[in-house]
Design a protein around this motif. Structure first.
Motif, PDB file in Angstrom:
ATOM      1  N   ASP A 136      -7.254  -3.355  -5.858  1.00 35.27           N
ATOM      2  CA  ASP A 136      -8.035  -3.797  -7.010  1.00 35.27           C
ATOM      3  C   ASP A 136      -9.184  -4.695  -6.574  1.00 35.27           C
ATOM      4  N   ALA A 137      -8.897  -5.603  -5.659  1.00 37.13           N
ATOM      5  CA  ALA A 137      -9.939  -6.518  -5.183  1.00 37.13           C
ATOM      6  C   ALA A 137     -11.051  -5.759  -4.468  1.00 37.13           C
ATOM      7  N   MET A 138     -10.699  -4.727  -3.727  1.00 38.02           N
ATOM      8  CA  MET A 138     -11.689  -3.941  -3.000  1.00 38.02           C
ATOM      9  C   MET A 138     -12.544  -3.075  -3.917  1.00 38.02           C
ATOM     10  N   THR A 139     -12.097  -2.888  -5.142  1.00 37.18           N
ATOM     11  CA  THR A 139     -12.852  -2.078  -6.113  1.00 37.18           C
ATOM     12  C   THR A 139     -13.255  -2.914  -7.328  1.00 37.18           C
ATOM     13  N   TYR A 140     -13.448  -4.213  -7.097  1.00 36.88           N
ATOM     14  CA  TYR A 140     -14.013  -5.116  -8.103  1.00 36.88           C
ATOM     15  C   TYR A 140     -13.172  -5.200  -9.383  1.00 36.88           C
ATOM     16  N   ASN A 141     -11.867  -4.959  -9.250  1.00 36.68           N
ATOM     17  CA  ASN A 141     -10.938  -5.022 -10.390  1.00 36.68           C
ATOM     18  C   ASN A 141     -11.387  -4.122 -11.545  1.00 36.68           C
ATOM     19  N   LYS A 142     -12.021  -2.998 -11.187  1.00 39.39           N
ATOM     20  CA  LYS A 142     -12.554  -2.102 -12.213  1.00 39.39           C
ATOM     21  C   LYS A 142     -11.467  -1.421 -13.039  1.00 39.39           C
ATOM     22  N   VAL A 143     -10.270  -1.251 -12.483  1.00 37.63           N
ATOM     23  CA  VAL A 143      -9.190  -0.655 -13.270  1.00 37.63           C
ATOM     24  C   VAL A 143      -8.915  -1.510 -14.500  1.00 37.63           C
ATOM     25  N   LYS A 144      -8.671  -2.796 -14.284  1.00 30.93           N
ATOM     26  CA  LYS A 144      -8.353  -3.696 -15.387  1.00 30.93           C
ATOM     27  C   LYS A 144      -9.547  -3.887 -16.321  1.00 30.93           C
ATOM     28  N   VAL A 145     -10.719  -4.101 -15.733  1.00 30.36           N
ATOM     29  CA  VAL A 145     -11.920  -4.343 -16.547  1.00 30.36           C
ATOM     30  C   VAL A 145     -12.203  -3.160 -17.457  1.00 30.36           C
ATOM     31  N   THR A 146     -12.170  -1.957 -16.899  1.00 34.04           N
ATOM     32  CA  THR A 146     -12.489  -0.762 -17.680  1.00 34.04           C
ATOM     33  C   THR A 146     -11.394  -0.451 -18.689  1.00 34.04           C
ATOM     34  N   TYR A 147     -10.146  -0.541 -18.254  1.00 37.85           N
ATOM     35  CA  TYR A 147      -9.026  -0.258 -19.154  1.00 37.85           C
ATOM     36  C   TYR A 147      -9.006  -1.237 -20.327  1.00 37.85           C
ATOM     37  N   ASP A 148      -9.156  -2.528 -20.030  1.00 41.55           N
ATOM     38  CA  ASP A 148      -9.163  -3.537 -21.095  1.00 41.55           C
ATOM     39  C   ASP A 148     -10.326  -3.328 -22.049  1.00 41.55           C
ATOM     40  N   ALA A 149     -11.472  -2.884 -21.518  1.00 38.71           N
ATOM     41  CA  ALA A 149     -12.641  -2.640 -22.366  1.00 38.71           C
ATOM     42  C   ALA A 149     -12.371  -1.511 -23.357  1.00 38.71           C
ATOM     43  N   GLU A 180     -18.707   4.769   0.121  1.00 34.75           N
ATOM     44  CA  GLU A 180     -19.418   4.102   1.208  1.00 34.75           C
ATOM     45  C   GLU A 180     -20.045   2.770   0.852  1.00 34.75           C
ATOM     46  N   GLY A 181     -20.191   2.446  -0.418  1.00 36.87           N
ATOM     47  CA  GLY A 181     -20.785   1.175  -0.803  1.00 36.87           C
ATOM     48  C   GLY A 181     -20.461   0.832  -2.244  1.00 36.87           C
ATOM     49  N   SER A 182     -20.891  -0.356  -2.692  1.00 34.47           N
ATOM     50  CA  SER A 182     -20.578  -0.807  -4.048  1.00 34.47           C
ATOM     51  C   SER A 182     -21.158   0.135  -5.095  1.00 34.47           C
ATOM     52  N   LYS A 183     -22.378   0.627  -4.863  1.00 35.08           N
ATOM     53  CA  LYS A 183     -23.001   1.549  -5.807  1.00 35.08           C
ATOM     54  C   LYS A 183     -22.153   2.802  -5.991  1.00 35.08           C
TER      55      LYS A 183
END
Length: 226
Positions: A136-149, A180-183
């Motif tokens: 989660d930390a390596m992917t900017y916690n996007k699972v929680k952020v997106t799911y909660d949204a 390969e990157g954040s983008k």
């Protein structure tokens, strides 16, 4: 009886090998890399494992596994790009196209091996739950952020819909780990958000109306905080 003893012996051997691997020091694969780049990656890796509150050699080993993952991804994509550039600069026609395709296939093959090796290495030191924290930390916690949204945007979601959205976000995270990157990591999640939106539309949700109502609620919350 002989079969039972054989199984016990095999289990003991597996445990011994596992403990032996666990005891090994994970070396940082920083050879030939610029010091500034190595320090940047180490800082990123330490940030990614900070929530685990590890200490001592265990912390160092886990940090190095994460840092080595970043090094490996950089090498894989850099070599792909070099091969593609060589093909474009030096070859032509079908030969060029074949070389470019080979570069991409080689990249995908290496990513596939890396994808499964990474959690396997972490599992020597971390529990499954702790590995998820790192992912989660390596992917900017996007699972929680997106799911909660999604839950906040559409309060009327059914339980099976929530489960499907969460499953897709987890799938997106596991793919984004190897981007390969954040983008590119964000692009993976955006692709899955498109899948979720199509799914919800087919389930009868008017996403434009849901979004408008959500924005109004967000504005009301901001006003209430003032």
């Amino acid at each position: 009886m002989h079969t039972v003893k054989k199984r016990i012996s095999l289990a003991f051997l597996a445990l011994t090998l596992s403990l032996s691997a666990f005891a090994q020091t994970v070396l940082l694969k920083s050879e030939g890399r610029e010091e500034a780049y190595v320090n940047t990656i180490l800082s990123r890796a330490e940030k990614n494992i900070s929530a685990l509150n590890l200490s001592g050699e265990k912390a160092t080993n886990v940090r190095n596994i994460v840092a080595n993952k970043y090094f490996e991804l950089n090498d894989i994509y850099s070599e792909r790009d070099k091969a593609i550039k060589f093909a474009k600069d030096s070859l032509s026609g079908a030969e060029k196209n074949k070389a470019i395709e080979l570069a991409r296939m080689t990249c995908d093959s290496r990513l596939y091996r890396s994808h499964f090796a990474f959690p396997a290495s972490l599992s020597l030191y971390l529990s499954p739950e702790e590995i998820i924290v790192v992912k989660d930390a390596m992917t900017y916690n996007k699972v929680k952020v997106t799911y909660d949204a999604y839950l906040d945007e559409i309060p009327s979601l059914k339980e099976e819909e929530k489960a499907q959205i969460y499953a897709w976000m987890v799938e997106a995270r596991d793919l984004a780990i190897d981007a390969e990157g954040s983008k590119q990591k964000h692009e993976v999640f955006n692709k899955y958000k498109g899948r979720v939106n199509n799914y919800l539309s087919k389930r009868g949700y008017d996403l434009n109306k849901e979004r408008e109502a959500w924005f109004k609620r967000l504005e009301e919350r901001k006003k209430a905080k003032k």
